[in-house]
Design an enzyme around this catalytic site. Sequence first.
Site, short mmCIF file in Angstrom:
data_model
loop_
_atom_site.label_atom_id
_atom_site.label_comp_id
_atom_site.label_asym_id
_atom_site.label_seq_id
_atom_site.Cartn_x
_atom_site.Cartn_y
_atom_site.Cartn_z
N HIS A 1 91.39 30.83 14.54
CA HIS A 1 92.27 30.73 15.71
C HIS A 1 92.89 29.33 15.71
O HIS A 1 92.16 28.33 15.63
CB HIS A 1 91.46 30.87 17.01
CG HIS A 1 90.85 32.21 17.24
ND1 HIS A 1 91.36 33.13 18.14
CD2 HIS A 1 89.74 32.79 16.72
CE1 HIS A 1 90.58 34.21 18.16
NE2 HIS A 1 89.59 34.03 17.32
N HIS B 1 88.91 35.04 10.44
CA HIS B 1 90.18 34.50 10.92
C HIS B 1 89.95 33.17 11.61
O HIS B 1 88.93 32.96 12.25
CB HIS B 1 90.88 35.48 11.88
CG HIS B 1 90.00 36.02 12.96
ND1 HIS B 1 89.08 37.02 12.72
CD2 HIS B 1 89.90 35.72 14.27
CE1 HIS B 1 88.44 37.30 13.86
NE2 HIS B 1 88.92 36.53 14.80
N GLN C 1 82.91 37.16 18.06
CA GLN C 1 83.78 37.79 17.06
C GLN C 1 83.99 39.25 17.39
O GLN C 1 83.02 39.99 17.62
CB GLN C 1 83.16 37.66 15.66
CG GLN C 1 84.06 38.20 14.56
CD GLN C 1 83.46 38.03 13.17
OE1 GLN C 1 82.29 37.66 13.03
NE2 GLN C 1 84.26 38.30 12.16
N SER C 2 85.24 39.67 17.43
CA SER C 2 85.54 41.08 17.74
C SER C 2 86.23 41.80 16.59
O SER C 2 86.31 43.02 16.60
CB SER C 2 86.39 41.17 19.01
OG SER C 2 87.62 40.52 18.83
N VAL C 3 86.74 41.06 15.62
CA VAL C 3 87.39 41.69 14.46
C VAL C 3 86.69 41.17 13.20
O VAL C 3 86.64 39.95 12.97
CB VAL C 3 88.90 41.37 14.40
CG1 VAL C 3 89.53 42.04 13.17
CG2 VAL C 3 89.60 41.82 15.68
N ASP D 1 98.44 35.78 18.34
CA ASP D 1 97.40 36.57 18.97
C ASP D 1 98.04 37.43 20.07
O ASP D 1 98.87 36.96 20.84
CB ASP D 1 96.32 35.66 19.56
CG ASP D 1 95.04 36.42 19.88
OD1 ASP D 1 94.01 36.16 19.22
OD2 ASP D 1 95.06 37.28 20.79
N ASN E 1 85.14 32.32 15.18
CA ASN E 1 84.03 32.99 15.85
C ASN E 1 83.27 33.81 14.82
O ASN E 1 83.87 34.41 13.92
CB ASN E 1 84.55 33.90 16.96
CG ASN E 1 85.24 33.12 18.06
OD1 ASN E 1 84.83 32.01 18.38
ND2 ASN E 1 86.29 33.69 18.63
P1 AMP Z 1 87.74 37.22 17.60
O1 AMP Z 1 87.28 37.63 18.97
O2 AMP Z 1 87.42 35.80 17.24
O3 AMP Z 1 87.28 38.22 16.56
O4 AMP Z 1 89.32 37.25 17.64
C1 AMP Z 1 90.05 38.42 17.51
C2 AMP Z 1 91.40 38.15 18.10
O5 AMP Z 1 92.28 39.15 17.64
C3 AMP Z 1 91.43 38.20 19.63
O6 AMP Z 1 91.86 36.93 20.11
C4 AMP Z 1 92.44 39.31 19.93
O7 AMP Z 1 93.25 39.01 21.03
C5 AMP Z 1 93.23 39.37 18.64
N1 AMP Z 1 93.85 40.64 18.35
C6 AMP Z 1 93.29 41.87 18.40
N2 AMP Z 1 94.16 42.81 18.02
C7 AMP Z 1 95.32 42.15 17.71
C8 AMP Z 1 96.60 42.56 17.25
N3 AMP Z 1 96.89 43.85 17.03
N4 AMP Z 1 97.55 41.62 17.04
C9 AMP Z 1 97.27 40.32 17.26
N5 AMP Z 1 96.08 39.86 17.69
C10 AMP Z 1 95.12 40.77 17.91
#
Ligand code: AMP
Length: 112
Positions: free
Chosen positions: A100, A98, A92-94, A28, A85
């Site tokens: 963690h 995934h 969840q942001s992506v 991460d 998440n």
């Molecule tokens: P979530 O908030 O559960 O969707 O987790 C998304 C995670 O992706 C967060 O912990 C971010 O720090 C991580 N993240 C976002 N962009 C990148 C990247 N380019 N490389 C590695 N981790 C990333």
Amino acid sequence: MTIFQMILDRKIPADIVYEDEHAIAFRDINPQAPTHILVIPRRAISGVSSASPSDAALLGHLLIAAAEIARQEGIAGSGYRLVINDGNHGGQSVNHVHVHLLGGRMLGWPPG
Ligand code: AMP
């Protein structure tokens, strides 16, 4: 296209620690623990809430891969946490599912 798809396509760099036929894992970018690794499927599923029964084996595979990575990282003995998440309140942001993998320190509970 999500940032994780760009990592899968090698369009942006990532510190990849594990790869197999169905999944990859990378560190991460904003680690919340000494070990913080994201395990993602090669096939994009936006989140657990949009998964279907046909995704069951793939989602299970992510957990088995995470446990293998924990062994590889040397944190299997001390313990670790796996987190998925989902959606806004889940943080969840992506939108590419995934897991963690967090470890290397005592983790608090419940999450804030
Ligand atoms: P979530 O908030 O559960 O969707 O987790 C998304 C995670 O992706 C967060 O912990 C971010 O720090 C991580 N993240 C976002 N962009 C990148 C990247 N380019 N490389 C590695 N981790 C990333």
